[in-house]
Design a protein around this motif. Structure first.
Motif, PDB file in Angstrom:
ATOM      1  N   GLU A 108       0.835  -2.371   0.436  1.00  0.00           N
ATOM      2  CA  GLU A 108      -0.071  -0.269   0.597  1.00  0.00           C
ATOM      3  C   GLU A 108       0.741   1.254  -0.143  1.00  0.00           C
ATOM      4  O   GLU A 108       0.711   2.117  -1.202  1.00  0.00           O
ATOM      5  CB  GLU A 108      -0.912  -0.199   1.405  1.00  0.00           C
ATOM      6  CG  GLU A 108      -2.308   1.386   1.415  1.00  0.00           C
ATOM      7  CD  GLU A 108      -3.072   0.875   2.294  1.00  0.00           C
ATOM      8  OE1 GLU A 108      -3.819   1.799   2.162  1.00  0.00           O
ATOM      9  OE2 GLU A 108      -2.462   0.065   3.786  1.00  0.00           O
ATOM     10  N   LEU A 109       2.203   1.239   0.846  1.00  0.00           N
ATOM     11  CA  LEU A 109       2.943   2.453   0.352  1.00  0.00           C
ATOM     12  C   LEU A 109       2.947   2.591  -0.232  1.00  0.00           C
ATOM     13  O   LEU A 109       4.136   3.389  -0.876  1.00  0.00           O
ATOM     14  CB  LEU A 109       4.542   2.299   1.992  1.00  0.00           C
ATOM     15  CG  LEU A 109       3.403   2.075   3.464  1.00  0.00           C
ATOM     16  CD1 LEU A 109       4.418   2.354   4.551  1.00  0.00           C
ATOM     17  CD2 LEU A 109       3.023   3.096   3.856  1.00  0.00           C
ATOM     18  N   SER A 110       3.917   1.729  -0.988  1.00  0.00           N
ATOM     19  CA  SER A 110       4.430   1.691  -2.679  1.00  0.00           C
ATOM     20  C   SER A 110       3.623   2.605  -3.107  1.00  0.00           C
ATOM     21  O   SER A 110       3.981   3.052  -4.628  1.00  0.00           O
ATOM     22  CB  SER A 110       4.522   0.211  -3.133  1.00  0.00           C
ATOM     23  OG  SER A 110       6.009  -0.272  -2.044  1.00  0.00           O
ATOM     24  N   GLU A 112     -10.014   3.833   1.847  1.00  0.00           N
ATOM     25  CA  GLU A 112      -9.651   3.214   2.744  1.00  0.00           C
ATOM     26  C   GLU A 112      -8.059   3.328   3.374  1.00  0.00           C
ATOM     27  O   GLU A 112      -7.546   2.341   3.192  1.00  0.00           O
ATOM     28  CB  GLU A 112     -10.840   2.155   2.809  1.00  0.00           C
ATOM     29  CG  GLU A 112     -10.401   1.545   5.243  1.00  0.00           C
ATOM     30  CD  GLU A 112     -10.869   2.986   5.717  1.00  0.00           C
ATOM     31  OE1 GLU A 112     -10.774   3.287   6.946  1.00  0.00           O
ATOM     32  OE2 GLU A 112     -12.066   3.323   5.185  1.00  0.00           O
ATOM     33  N   ILE A 113      -7.125   4.120   2.563  1.00  0.00           N
ATOM     34  CA  ILE A 113      -6.060   3.497   3.215  1.00  0.00           C
ATOM     35  C   ILE A 113      -5.162   3.180   3.966  1.00  0.00           C
ATOM     36  O   ILE A 113      -6.284   3.978   5.360  1.00  0.00           O
ATOM     37  CB  ILE A 113      -4.980   5.216   2.418  1.00  0.00           C
ATOM     38  CG1 ILE A 113      -5.653   6.466   3.109  1.00  0.00           C
ATOM     39  CG2 ILE A 113      -5.542   5.572   0.730  1.00  0.00           C
ATOM     40  CD1 ILE A 113      -4.411   7.198   3.082  1.00  0.00           C
ATOM     41  N   LEU A 114      -4.572   3.100   4.473  1.00  0.00           N
ATOM     42  CA  LEU A 114      -3.404   3.124   5.216  1.00  0.00           C
ATOM     43  C   LEU A 114      -4.060   1.694   6.218  1.00  0.00           C
ATOM     44  O   LEU A 114      -3.975   1.630   7.281  1.00  0.00           O
ATOM     45  CB  LEU A 114      -2.710   4.219   6.365  1.00  0.00           C
ATOM     46  CG  LEU A 114      -2.397   5.143   5.888  1.00  0.00           C
ATOM     47  CD1 LEU A 114      -1.460   5.900   6.637  1.00  0.00           C
ATOM     48  CD2 LEU A 114      -1.119   4.547   4.890  1.00  0.00           C
ATOM     49  N   LYS A 115      -4.490   0.587   5.608  1.00  0.00           N
ATOM     50  CA  LYS A 115      -5.608  -0.539   6.104  1.00  0.00           C
ATOM     51  C   LYS A 115      -4.664  -1.232   6.957  1.00  0.00           C
ATOM     52  O   LYS A 115      -5.216  -1.658   7.980  1.00  0.00           O
ATOM     53  CB  LYS A 115      -6.684  -1.052   5.328  1.00  0.00           C
ATOM     54  CG  LYS A 115      -7.829  -0.431   5.129  1.00  0.00           C
ATOM     55  CD  LYS A 115      -8.366  -0.721   3.772  1.00  0.00           C
ATOM     56  CE  LYS A 115      -7.517  -1.450   2.580  1.00  0.00           C
ATOM     57  NZ  LYS A 115      -7.477  -0.533   1.937  1.00  0.00           N
ATOM     58  N   ASP A 161      -1.585   4.753  13.963  1.00  0.00           N
ATOM     59  CA  ASP A 161      -0.934   5.202  13.246  1.00  0.00           C
ATOM     60  C   ASP A 161      -1.690   5.423  11.781  1.00  0.00           C
ATOM     61  O   ASP A 161      -1.147   6.435  10.903  1.00  0.00           O
ATOM     62  CB  ASP A 161       0.144   3.759  12.838  1.00  0.00           C
ATOM     63  CG  ASP A 161       1.029   3.779  13.179  1.00  0.00           C
ATOM     64  OD1 ASP A 161       1.669   5.227  14.073  1.00  0.00           O
ATOM     65  OD2 ASP A 161       1.777   2.889  13.669  1.00  0.00           O
ATOM     66  N   LYS A 162      -3.076   4.684  11.680  1.00  0.00           N
ATOM     67  CA  LYS A 162      -3.545   4.692  10.728  1.00  0.00           C
ATOM     68  C   LYS A 162      -4.801   6.554  10.749  1.00  0.00           C
ATOM     69  O   LYS A 162      -4.149   6.945   9.834  1.00  0.00           O
ATOM     70  CB  LYS A 162      -5.127   4.067  10.325  1.00  0.00           C
ATOM     71  CG  LYS A 162      -5.970   3.798   9.183  1.00  0.00           C
ATOM     72  CD  LYS A 162      -7.441   3.241   9.561  1.00  0.00           C
ATOM     73  CE  LYS A 162      -7.224   2.755   8.222  1.00  0.00           C
ATOM     74  NZ  LYS A 162      -8.849   3.062   8.078  1.00  0.00           N
ATOM     75  N   GLY A 199      -8.528  15.710  -5.232  1.00  0.00           N
ATOM     76  CA  GLY A 199      -9.353  14.152  -5.507  1.00  0.00           C
ATOM     77  C   GLY A 199     -10.124  13.726  -4.118  1.00  0.00           C
ATOM     78  O   GLY A 199     -10.651  15.095  -3.997  1.00  0.00           O
ATOM     79  N   ILE A 200     -10.826  12.880  -3.943  1.00  0.00           N
ATOM     80  CA  ILE A 200     -11.566  12.363  -2.948  1.00  0.00           C
ATOM     81  C   ILE A 200     -11.314  10.757  -2.297  1.00  0.00           C
ATOM     82  O   ILE A 200      -9.941  10.042  -2.749  1.00  0.00           O
ATOM     83  CB  ILE A 200     -12.907  11.646  -4.139  1.00  0.00           C
ATOM     84  CG1 ILE A 200     -13.107  12.050  -5.000  1.00  0.00           C
ATOM     85  CG2 ILE A 200     -13.737  11.728  -3.128  1.00  0.00           C
ATOM     86  CD1 ILE A 200     -14.093  11.871  -5.604  1.00  0.00           C
ATOM     87  N   ILE A 201     -11.852  10.722  -1.052  1.00  0.00           N
ATOM     88  CA  ILE A 201     -11.091   9.795   0.180  1.00  0.00           C
ATOM     89  C   ILE A 201     -12.644   9.068   0.424  1.00  0.00           C
ATOM     90  O   ILE A 201     -13.110   9.603   1.179  1.00  0.00           O
ATOM     91  CB  ILE A 201     -10.043   9.911   0.421  1.00  0.00           C
ATOM     92  CG1 ILE A 201      -9.260   9.106   1.855  1.00  0.00           C
ATOM     93  CG2 ILE A 201     -10.605  11.557   1.412  1.00  0.00           C
ATOM     94  CD1 ILE A 201      -8.450   9.099   2.642  1.00  0.00           C
ATOM     95  N   ALA A 202     -11.893   7.800   0.384  1.00  0.00           N
ATOM     96  CA  ALA A 202     -13.411   7.589   1.586  1.00  0.00           C
ATOM     97  C   ALA A 202     -13.140   6.406   2.517  1.00  0.00           C
ATOM     98  O   ALA A 202     -11.820   5.805   2.349  1.00  0.00           O
ATOM     99  CB  ALA A 202     -14.026   6.491   0.712  1.00  0.00           C
ATOM    100  N   THR A 203     -13.546   6.445   3.591  1.00  0.00           N
ATOM    101  CA  THR A 203     -12.896   6.473   5.168  1.00  0.00           C
ATOM    102  C   THR A 203     -13.926   6.311   5.432  1.00  0.00           C
ATOM    103  O   THR A 203     -15.396   6.571   5.836  1.00  0.00           O
ATOM    104  CB  THR A 203     -11.879   7.039   5.971  1.00  0.00           C
ATOM    105  OG1 THR A 203     -11.816   7.139   6.356  1.00  0.00           O
ATOM    106  CG2 THR A 203     -12.263   8.580   5.878  1.00  0.00           C
ATOM    107  N   HIS A 204     -13.302   4.986   6.740  1.00  0.00           N
ATOM    108  CA  HIS A 204     -14.364   4.554   8.000  1.00  0.00           C
ATOM    109  C   HIS A 204     -14.043   5.688   8.889  1.00  0.00           C
ATOM    110  O   HIS A 204     -14.536   5.504  10.243  1.00  0.00           O
ATOM    111  CB  HIS A 204     -14.498   3.390   8.587  1.00  0.00           C
ATOM    112  CG  HIS A 204     -15.140   2.589   7.343  1.00  0.00           C
ATOM    113  ND1 HIS A 204     -14.921   1.756   6.333  1.00  0.00           N
ATOM    114  CD2 HIS A 204     -16.396   2.076   7.385  1.00  0.00           C
ATOM    115  CE1 HIS A 204     -15.733   1.285   5.730  1.00  0.00           C
ATOM    116  NE2 HIS A 204     -17.118   1.219   6.235  1.00  0.00           N
TER     117      HIS A 204
END
Length: 588
Positions: A478-480, A501-504, A510-511, A529-534
């Protein structure tokens, strides 16, 4: 056109072309029997008239001419029969596509590239993905060109839009143009490539012999008929051209057999050009395109007409009896070889250009077919710094099942942060934005009433997997991917980023810190951009800075039932449903 009307439309076309196919099949059977009868008459006439060779030879020559005409007629009817078969299959496939069954259309899986900025995340080459949804191409070059459009966009979107508007109401012509193509296999492609690359030789001796030998053989025939030559002298005179042609047989066969296989491709292109000629286009863009390919003595159509005719003539020698007669009296192999070399010398450098032009046309036809089958479409405008979309939907959902959403972001807004419970529609919305942006960059219609976005390159991180073969953990993978996106920005690309949902792959603290820091970095770099997250803590960014805005989807829990309206709203989601679903399914 409503869904039921589309089904009726394609049903009608299936019935029309099936009727035409059956009629051609009847004519084909009749010609087939006549061809067999004439072929049998050739040895029969020799048997009945033997030993009067002065009568037998002219009769055999006449019968061979009739036989060749019947072979040509049978070939034409076979082409027409296959043409109608393809049209029937094409319209049956359209009906299946309306039911979301895309098995008749290649998914383009060979073009899938995990290292591409968005191909995997946007399901471009999934078996039910965007490529399969759009793909109506009939050739390998057309398929490659469609993939190129979806992966890179178009440099002249206005041109593409004008062509689509011209073609979308010309269903009959679009389908007949595609049906004129023959199925291209690997052997045909390789033969075409080898033949185009044959070294062009001057062949001075053969060019002289192609004139001298027929004069010699036909003169011998005349002298024999007049009684000047005896039977044995006549037979010996015929061995001379056979010997000379036989000395070049290996090289001749290499050229003519290769061209015969490659000829299927040339004929396919010629048939399409013939269909192109039949259509009167409304747009200036298509009129210019048509004129470029069809007009003039050195046009692509005239060139292909010459070579396909030459290949058909060369194929007559594949019949042993015909080959012997043609080579004895007309030095057939020498004529075919030199004429094909002359064609190559003049046109082989142009062929790639013709094929490229027609590949673009196939892509435009794909987009026009898509525009014909849907009414909730418009053309996107990629300009300015604001996002203004109204009634945005996902192209792969039918109008009946689409829930449309509006999405706006000011020029100051860098990122829209979208929260919401599971299954509420966040990921579908992200892909709706992404896929429509891809279509807009191609010049294709989008599913929206209005679609205005900055002209940015799409990058995404939605599906990340670990790689056991390289001992790469999920988190490292994911980091790559995120590094891949930042690298693009830092080398000067203007990008629109979609994150889900980055950094899962790390713990919640940390997330939370890492996600906020990453979004701030992207904002500093000038990305949108757009980000979807919980992670509701990310929504604080929207409270602290005008560079971020908060949007959400919601769920409704009522009387122990969970429902969704899939509508996006301004603000932060307050309802989550994971605990409810675990309990509902008996897992807690």
């Amino acid at each position: 056109m409503k869904m039921k009307d589309l089904f009726a439309f394609y049903d009608g076309r299936v019935n029309e072309f099936e009727s035409a196919r059956k009629k051609v099949a009847g004519s084909k059977v009749t010609i087939g029997w006549l061809r067999l009868l004439v072929f049998l008459l050739i040895p029969l006439s020799g048997y009945l008239l033997y030993p009067d060779w002065k009568i037998i030879v002219p009769i055999v020559i006449v019968l061979l001419g009739v036989f060749l005409w019947l072979v040509s007629r049978f070939t034409d009817l076979s082409e027409k029969h296959a043409f109608y078969e393809r049209l029937v299959a094409m319209n049956q496939a359209e009906k299946a596509a309306l039911r979301k069954e895309y098995t008749a259309f290649d998914s383009g899986s060979e073009f899938s590239d995990p290292g591409h900025p968005y191909a995997i995340d946007m399901d471009l080459f999934h078996k039910n993905g965007l490529f399969a949804f759009l793909n109506r191409t009939a050739t390998r070059s057309g398929k490659r060109m469609l993939a190129q459009y979806l992966l890179q966009g178009s440099k002249d979107r206005k041109h593409v839009q004008a062509v689509i508007e011209d073609l979308k109401h010309k269903t009959d012509w679009r389908q007949k143009y595609l049906a004129a193509s023959r199925q291209e296999d690997e052997e045909m492609e390789e033969a075409a490539e080898r033949w185009i690359q044959f070294p062009v030789k001057k062949m001075r001796v053969i060019r002289i012999l192609r004139w001298v030998l027929p004069v010699f053989s036909l003169s011998s025939l005349v002298f024999w008929q007049a009684g000047v030559l005896s039977d044995m002298q006549f037979i010996l005179s015929l061995l001379i051209p056979m010997f000379l042609i036989g000395t070049r047989l290996k090289e001749t066969n290499k050229i003519l057999f290769t061209s015969s296989k490659a000829g299927e491709k040339w004929k396919s292109i010629l048939f399409r050009l013939n269909e192109l000629e039949k259509c009167e286009f409304d747009s200036k863009e298509m009129q210019v395109f048509k004129e470029k390919l069809l007009q003039g003595e050195n046009s692509s159509r005239e060139a292909l007409r010459r070579i396909t005719r030459l290949i058909d003539l060369a194929d007559y020698r594949l019949n042993m009896l015909m080959g012997i007669v043609l080579n004895i009296f007309l030095a057939w192999d020498f004529w075919m070889q030199t004429l094909q070399m002359d064609w190559l010398a003049k046109y082989n450098s142009d062929f790639g250009k013709w094929e490229n032009d027609l590949a673009h046309l196939e892509v435009w036809i794909c987009a026009a077919n898509y525009a014909h089958n849907r009414q909730d479409l418009t053309y996107g405008r990629l300009e300015g710094s604001q996002i203004q979309t109204e009634r945005l939907g996902h192209p792969l959902l039918s109008p009946d099942e689409t829930v449309y959403n509006d999405f706006q972001a000011s020029g100051e807004t860098a990122f829209s942060i979208i929260t919401g419970p599971n299954m509420a529609g966040k990921s579908t919305f992200l892909r709706s934005v992404g896929v429509n942006l891809i279509l807009a960059r191609c010049g294709f219609p989008v599913v929206a009433e209005q679609f205005v976005m900055p002209d940015l390159l799409l990058y995404s991180s939605m599906r990340t997997t670990d790689d056991l073969s390289s001992s790469a953990s999920y988190f490292f993978a994911e980091l790559s991917r995120l590094r891949f996106i930042v690298d693009a920005i830092e080398r000067g690309e203007k990008v629109f980023i979609i994150l889900d949902e980055i950094l899962k792959g790390t713990n919640s603290i940390d997330k939370e810190k890492g996600s906020a820091a990453f979004l701030n970095k992207l904002n500093e770099l000038g990305a949108k951009g757009i980000i979807a997250t919980h992670d509701l803590s990310l929504c604080r960014l929207g409270d602290e800075s005008s560079a971020f805005q908060n949007l959400y989807f919601d769920s409704i829990i009522e009387k122990d039932e969970l429902t969704f309206d899939y509508k996006m709203r301004a603000g932060v989601c307050q309802n989550m449903n994971a605990s409810f679903l675990l309990k509902k399914m008996g897992l807690t």
